[in-house]
Design an enzyme around this catalytic site. Structure first.
Site, PDB file in Angstrom:
ATOM      1  N   TYR A 120     114.188 -53.572  11.549  1.00 21.91           N
ATOM      2  CA  TYR A 120     113.695 -54.897  11.167  1.00 21.91           C
ATOM      3  C   TYR A 120     113.503 -55.825  12.352  1.00 21.91           C
ATOM      4  CZ  TYR A 120     114.273 -53.860   6.233  1.00 21.91           C
ATOM      5  OH  TYR A 120     114.149 -53.316   4.981  1.00 21.91           O
ATOM      6  N   LYS A 164     123.253 -42.652  10.117  1.00 22.14           N
ATOM      7  CA  LYS A 164     122.601 -41.364  10.404  1.00 22.14           C
ATOM      8  C   LYS A 164     122.805 -41.072  11.885  1.00 22.14           C
ATOM      9  CE  LYS A 164     119.784 -37.862   9.258  1.00 22.14           C
ATOM     10  NZ  LYS A 164     120.031 -36.803   8.269  1.00 22.14           N
ATOM     11  N   ASP A 196     121.885 -39.537   4.160  1.00 24.47           N
ATOM     12  CA  ASP A 196     121.276 -38.595   3.225  1.00 24.47           C
ATOM     13  C   ASP A 196     122.322 -38.035   2.263  1.00 24.47           C
ATOM     14  OD1 ASP A 196     122.251 -37.442   5.624  1.00 24.47           O
ATOM     15  OD2 ASP A 196     120.957 -35.690   5.460  1.00 24.47           O
ATOM     16  N   ASP A 220     118.852 -51.408   2.675  1.00 18.42           N
ATOM     17  CA  ASP A 220     117.692 -51.693   1.822  1.00 18.42           C
ATOM     18  C   ASP A 220     117.494 -50.562   0.819  1.00 18.42           C
ATOM     19  OD1 ASP A 220     115.183 -52.959   1.056  1.00 18.42           O
ATOM     20  OD2 ASP A 220     114.181 -51.393   2.202  1.00 18.42           O
ATOM     21  N   ASP A 224     118.844 -50.193  -3.267  1.00 17.41           N
ATOM     22  CA  ASP A 224     117.823 -50.045  -4.306  1.00 17.41           C
ATOM     23  C   ASP A 224     118.041 -48.762  -5.102  1.00 17.41           C
ATOM     24  OD1 ASP A 224     116.630 -52.454  -3.693  1.00 17.41           O
ATOM     25  OD2 ASP A 224     114.610 -51.652  -3.685  1.00 17.41           O
TER      26      ASP A 224
HETATM   27  C1  LIG Z   1     121.224 -31.873   9.894  1.00 21.04           C
HETATM   28  C2  LIG Z   1     120.176 -32.958   9.925  1.00 21.04           C
HETATM   29  C3  LIG Z   1     119.690 -33.177  11.321  1.00 21.04           C
HETATM   30  C4  LIG Z   1     119.026 -32.668   8.964  1.00 21.04           C
HETATM   31  C5  LIG Z   1     117.987 -33.774   8.980  1.00 21.04           C
HETATM   32  O1  LIG Z   1     118.309 -34.961   9.033  1.00 21.04           O
HETATM   33  O2  LIG Z   1     116.785 -33.427   8.922  1.00 21.04           O
HETATM   34  C6  LIG Z   1     119.421 -32.456   7.504  1.00 21.04           C
HETATM   35  O3  LIG Z   1     119.905 -33.624   6.920  1.00 21.04           O
HETATM   36  C7  LIG Z   1     118.218 -31.985   6.738  1.00 21.04           C
HETATM   37  O4  LIG Z   1     117.617 -32.779   5.992  1.00 21.04           O
HETATM   38  O5  LIG Z   1     117.861 -30.824   6.908  1.00 21.04           O
HETATM   39  C1  LIG Z   2     110.434 -57.579   1.082  1.00 22.02           C
HETATM   40  C2  LIG Z   2     111.194 -56.721   2.074  1.00 22.02           C
HETATM   41  C3  LIG Z   2     110.862 -57.138   3.480  1.00 22.02           C
HETATM   42  C4  LIG Z   2     112.685 -56.746   1.805  1.00 22.02           C
HETATM   43  C5  LIG Z   2     113.448 -55.872   2.794  1.00 22.02           C
HETATM   44  O1  LIG Z   2     113.011 -54.763   3.120  1.00 22.02           O
HETATM   45  O2  LIG Z   2     114.533 -56.300   3.232  1.00 22.02           O
HETATM   46  C6  LIG Z   2     113.129 -56.317   0.409  1.00 22.02           C
HETATM   47  O3  LIG Z   2     112.881 -54.976   0.179  1.00 22.02           O
HETATM   48  C7  LIG Z   2     114.591 -56.610   0.264  1.00 22.02           C
HETATM   49  O4  LIG Z   2     115.392 -55.672   0.314  1.00 22.02           O
HETATM   50  O5  LIG Z   2     114.953 -57.782   0.134  1.00 22.02           O
END
Ligand SMILES: CC(C)[C@H](C(=O)O)[C@@H](O)C(=O)O
Ligand SMILES: CC(C)[C@H](C(=O)O)[C@@H](O)C(=O)O
Lengths: 323, 323
Positions: A120, A164, A196, A220, A224
């Site tokens: 951001y 991450k 993840d 964010d 959500d």
């Molecule tokens: C281990 C890691 C680097 C990998 C990634 O982030 O791509 C894993 O989460 C995946 O999605 O295969």
């Molecule tokens: C509108 C957008 C820029 C904002 C963000 O990404 O922070 C929204 O998704 C939030 O989470 O308030």
């Protein structure tokens, strides 16, 4: 002590839910002064600017700001407003209320999202016809500040640090190290979860988490996601906290499909107003507002998003009657 | 035509599920030659390197690679391996199989994740004691290449483009513009969804999406979210596709809690092997393997993760018996 509250309705149902929340606040008979400012698509249309300087200054000078929603211009309004109030943390509770249809009814989480940097910070370049870059920024100081806030916020409990750092080793590594170090200094327990893995695990069993501390974009997206688990954005409030002022907003948007009909659910904004009250030191009134919303949710009139046929005003009056 | 398959078990249950999948492949009597390579925590312990150069070369030279899982060294193994096979797209199906306990049983999604750039391009700097930066990279060429693949993949259907171009305007804006332009050229329908909104909406109603095309980190997190909706990582296969070779891997990790006991579920790896077959042109055999897994899921023995008490070998034999 009198408090000055900036009120920015914005677009769409912002113009319905903000007046509703202000009515709830006024019914409490506290020493609050409300001053209005404009922002959003309509203002941009009229003036060329989604967030006029007066509105920025209004938020910067007020003790707290209540903001509704903006349409296409959302990012041009909310990101500068977060800056206007010097907000370093975005607090996003995601709680499934009884009686509301939720994918995961046992969800009860609070995200503490870093609110100033990460992707951001916004430094982007077009380096060639083929290539653009974005400089993602992480500082120890912003991470520590968030962590200090988190340690106080959890009040003796622990929290999860979501990041991450296995890929973003220096940036998220810096974030993680700073947050864990501050927590250790305060004797606060932390557990670390990759972002993840968090996305999978929170769907499977949201009860394993309570408070989540994370970088800006992670907060964010993951908050959500949690909104999806509790049945949608409709009831979720949020707070952007700075040292000297703060901004409160429902997580939902402008809902163009129902805007102007007077049937929007005001509860997310009323709950945001409850967070505002708590921030200004009116914790007893804040609790009363939240309890009133919960009571109306359980047994009072409902707007269409919750399967009822009440309008905004009926729900607002029902909340006020419960206070 | 003979095909050379590199086989890399890695750590933990990788050493159990990879032999199981190879057994399934061998039972098909195709002209496949298997060559083994080492990678992961144990190799790092022994040699100082999580991914020895021989293993990298093996994957780069093979027609396809089947990889199990790596522990702490996961990122040091999988990211270079993706590079070894010149993979530009990571295909991640997330489908809820009948009879498997899923948060959202109607989920049936495929993520096409950009697999070379974004925050994964990995250029990070410590600029001061307080500050680290990461340079996120997006090119039109990689975005177009992904989009070309996606247009062929969806075979007449449309797809969703998921991004965060309202904040990452130049980088994700470039990605979005390139993907949509290629799709338009091919007469393929697209709809655009912001990645945070996607996280909410996919929980509320996964059926509104089918194929999702997105940048690298978005694909990582959102496909893991979808994994949560289908009941966990246990059954999910994935493919990393390059122009001349490819790598297939289950989405799950090393499962240290059950490693060595011979009770791991081999299905995600067997389904990854089915994707490998399809990639090599054995589409009929690929379908047979997938159908066999579905039949065993519906009525055959199950491992403990699915509530059964069968071991890896019993499930593997049951799949082979169905072929
Ligand atoms: C281990 C890691 C680097 C990998 C990634 O982030 O791509 C894993 O989460 C995946 O999605 O295969
Ligand atoms: C509108 C957008 C820029 C904002 C963000 O990404 O922070 C929204 O998704 C939030 O989470 O308030």
């Amino acid at each position: 002590m009198s408090h000055r509250i900036a009120v920015i309705e914005g677009d769409g149902i912002g113009q319905e839910v903000i007046p509703a929340a202000v009515e709830v606040l006024e019914s409490l008979d506290l020493d609050l002064e409300f001053v209005e400012g404009d922002a959003g698509d309509a203002v941009k249309e009229a003036t060329g600017e989604a967030l006029p300087q007066e509105t920025y200054d209004l938020a910067a000078d007020a003790d707290a700001t209540l903001f509704g929603a903006a349409g296409e211009t959302a990012a041009d309004v909310i990101l500068p407003l977060r800056d206007a109030v010097d907000s370093f943390v975005n607090i996003r509770p995601a709680k499934a209320y009884p009686g509301v249809n939720a994918v995961r009814p046992e969800t009860d989480l609070v995200f503490l999202r870093e609110n100033t940097e990460g992707v951001y910070s916004g430094h982007e370049d077009d380096l060639s016809d083929d290539l653009s870059t974005l400089t993602r920024v992480v500082t120890t100081s912003a991470s520590e500040k968030l962590a200090e806030f988190a340690c106080e916020y959890v009040d003796g409990e622990g929290f999860s640090v979501v990041h991450k750092a296995n890929v973003m080793r220096k940036t998220d590594g810096r974030f993680r190290d700073a947050v864990v170090r501050v927590a250790d200094d305060h004797g606060v327990d932390t557990d670390e979860v990759l972002m993840d893995a968090f996305a999978t695990r929170v769907c499977l069993d949201p009860e394993q988490f309570d408070t989540i501390v994370c970088p800006n974009l992670a907060g964010d997206v993951l908050s959500d996601l949690a909104a999806g688990l509790v049945g949608g954005l409709g009831l979720l409030p949020s707070a952007n906290i700075g040292d000297d002022n703060a901004l409160f907003e429902p997580v939902h948007g402008t809902a163009p499909d129902i805007a102007g009909e007077g049937v929007a659910n005001p509860m997310a904004t009323v709950l945001s107003a409850a967070m505002l009250l708590n921030h200004l030191g009116y914790s007893e009134e804040s609790d009363r507002v939240e309890t009133a919303v919960e009571t109306v949710l359980a047994e009072g009139p409902r707007t269409a998003d919750l399967g009822g046929d009440a309008d905004t005003d009926e729900v607002t009056q029902a909340i006020i009657d419960e206070l």
